[in-house]
Design an enzyme around this catalytic site. Structure first.
Site, PDB file in Angstrom:
ATOM      1  N   ARG A  18     -35.496 -28.404  15.974  1.00  0.00           N
ATOM      2  CA  ARG A  18     -34.944 -28.548  14.615  1.00  0.00           C
ATOM      3  C   ARG A  18     -33.429 -28.363  14.546  1.00  0.00           C
ATOM      4  NH1 ARG A  18     -38.615 -24.565  11.425  1.00  0.00           N
ATOM      5  NH2 ARG A  18     -39.065 -23.813  13.535  1.00  0.00           N
ATOM      6  N   GLY A  83     -46.681 -20.578  24.427  1.00  0.00           N
ATOM      7  CA  GLY A  83     -46.797 -19.557  23.381  1.00  0.00           C
ATOM      8  C   GLY A  83     -46.065 -18.268  23.731  1.00  0.00           C
ATOM      9  N   LYS A 337       2.092 -17.911  22.439  1.00  0.00           N
ATOM     10  CA  LYS A 337       1.047 -18.065  23.476  1.00  0.00           C
ATOM     11  C   LYS A 337       1.501 -17.386  24.753  1.00  0.00           C
ATOM     12  CE  LYS A 337       0.847 -20.576  26.758  1.00  0.00           C
ATOM     13  NZ  LYS A 337       0.911 -21.550  27.862  1.00  0.00           N
ATOM     14  N   SER A 409      23.444 -21.422  17.380  1.00  0.00           N
ATOM     15  CA  SER A 409      22.410 -22.272  16.760  1.00  0.00           C
ATOM     16  C   SER A 409      22.446 -23.677  17.322  1.00  0.00           C
ATOM     17  CB  SER A 409      22.648 -22.396  15.260  1.00  0.00           C
ATOM     18  OG  SER A 409      22.696 -21.148  14.704  1.00  0.00           O
TER      19      SER A 409
END
Ligand code: UD1
Ligand code: CA
Length: 452
Positions: A18, A83, A337, A409
């Site tokens: 299912r 079973g 990371k 910068s």
């Protein structure tokens, strides 16, 4: 219970049709961990306990996941699915060892709790031979019904074998069973497959036990403990219940959550007291957050350590190997990371820091990128203490920037910047007086029919 030995048999051989999936059912995850491992985790916490896992569908895949998660679990293969009793007997090699307690649990029932398992063991310690863990529900359809007489359990009747009267019973079998370990093997061997599904039903131990005058008991455990996952809808339900449980446990241990229902935790998420978490934060596997940290909304963490009094987000992404030292800051739209951000260092806006070490007190300006990958290899960026990286700089690794250095910068830094240096890695600016008006005139006269 201290001196009682215990065998837990986890049944995980079912088809799981299912789920409509190529993946074996018990390998579907909640909280980042396969269902069967949730069960292993609970039985592992039992005292004096050994574990047998019975696999069938996708045996190899399931075994390798279980082995990775628990070195001590023994794996048995049930070749044909005949079973639940037949499945439990696959662990015969362990059943013959005369454990004091035998617990049979299902691999697709991830919310089972240690406390419920221990209640079953307590009953065994008090003389029970068979303990069925039942639950009450308004919607018993699909479950085995517990048939009692004068408050004593007589039988379990499966839905398919139940008559109309029995189907009305709301006291159901949760599936977990505790058996007297000295009798378990013999009881299981007596079970036959005379029923609607021609299966060897574990639940038949009840009638067998009763007919032999054994002490058979039913106890009631919380219904969500035995929620079985058969479909993706139930998978989502189990996930929601698990998340609710985890959030509650964390709040009771001193974590503030502004909107707990919007948070997602993994099974191994560790969060210390006095952490504040704003709405919509995702904790992937292997995250540790220390005391006093503030996590602003929409942050995504995985494989990260956030040390005391740091602040992250909103919209921060910490990927595996991110280590934020005490009182550091990682702000909006920053990705970290495999990098260490030093104490009190700041990475506040729109930045990627990968494969890097950033010294204590260093400030990383908006839009800085560590260019760690050349298409083949990854390289490291090392930045010393109290350095300043100006906005919109690209640091092309491997590269090292010394203590107290200052990067102008917009620089593209390809060579080492020694301590205390100012590095300009950009074209020099030229101002041309009055040229703006001339430019405007030229452009306006250039209007042609081709212009868009
Ligand atoms: C079972 C119980 C039912 C109970 C319900 C609770 C039996 C006969 N019935 O029914 O009383 O109310 O659980 O959820 O025990 N499995 C194997 N090998 C097999 C058959 C099953 O390993 O040959 C495993 C499955 O992978 C699963 C578990 O046993 O983890 C339960 O099997 P399932 O077929 O789902 O039993 P239910 O019909 O749900
Ligand atoms: Ca089931």
């Amino acid at each position: 219970m201290i001196n009682r030995s215990c065998l837990s048999i986890i049944l995980a051989a079912g088809e799981g049709t299912r789920m409509k999936s190529d993946l074996p059912k018990v390998l579907h995850k909640i909280a980042g961990l396969p269902l069967v491992c949730h069960v292993v985790r609970q039985v592992q916490a039992l005292e004096n306990s050994e574990i047998a896992v019975v696999v069938g569908k996708g045996a190899e895949e399931v075994s390798s996941v279980v082995r990775d998660f628990s070195k001590s679990a023994k794996i048995y293969v049930q070749k044909e699915r005949l079973g639940t009793a037949h499945a439990a007997l696959a662990a015969r090699e362990m059943l013959v060892q005369n454990f004091d307690d035998v617990l049979v649990v299902f691999g697709d029932t991830p919310l089972i709790e240690l406390a419920s398992l221990n209640r079953g063991r307590d009953e065994l310690a008090n003389g029970a031979d068979i303990v069925v863990m039942g639950f009450e529900t308004e919607n018993p359809s699909g479950y085995g019904r517990l048939i009692e007489k004068d408050g004593k359990l007589q039988a379990i009747v499966e839905e398919k074998d139940a008559n109309i009267e029995q189907k009305k019973i709301k006291f159901c079998n949760g599936g977990v069973m505790a058996l007297n370990g000295k009798r378990a093997l013999s009881l299981l061997e007596q079970i036959k497959n005379e029923n609607a599904k021609k299966e060897y039903y574990l639940t038949d131990v009840v009638t067998i036990g009763v007919s032999q005058g054994l002490d058979v008991r039913a106890i009631t455990i919380p219904v969500e403990n035995v929620l079985g996952v058969n479909t993706r809808v139930e998978l989502a339900e189990a996930e929601a219940l698990w998340q609710k449980r985890k959030a509650k446990e964390l709040m009771l241990s001193g974590v503030t959550m502004l909107r707990p229902e919007t948070l997602y935790f993994s099974y191994d998420t560790e969060i210390a007291r006095d952490v504040i978490i704003e709405p919509n934060v995702f904790f992937g596997r292997n995250v540790k957050v220390e005391t006093g940290v503030v996590i602003h909304g929409f942050s995504h963490l995985e494989g990260a350590i956030v040390k005391t009094h740091s602040e992250i987000g909103p919209y921060a992404r910490l990927r595996p190997g991110a280590i934020l030292e005490n009182s550091s800051k990682v702000g909006n739209f920053c990705e970290i990371k495999n990098a260490k951000i030093g104490e009190k260092a700041k990475v506040n806006h729109l930045t990627y820091i990968g494969d890097a070490e950033i010294g204590r007190g260093t400030n990383i300006g908006a839009g800085t990128i560590t260019c760690n990958y050349d298409g083949f290899n990854k390289w490291k960026t090392i930045i010393g203490e109290n350095a300043f990286i100006g906005s919109n700089s690209a640091l092309v690794a491997p590269v090292e920037i010394g203590k107290g250095a200052y990067v102008a910068s917009g620089s593209v830094i390809t060579e080492a910047v020694p301590e205390n240096c100012v590095a300009f890695g950009r074209a020099r600016q030229i101002n041309k007086e009055g040229r703006a008006d001339l430019l405007r005139q030229r452009f306006s006269s250039m209007k042609t029919k081709n212009s868009l």
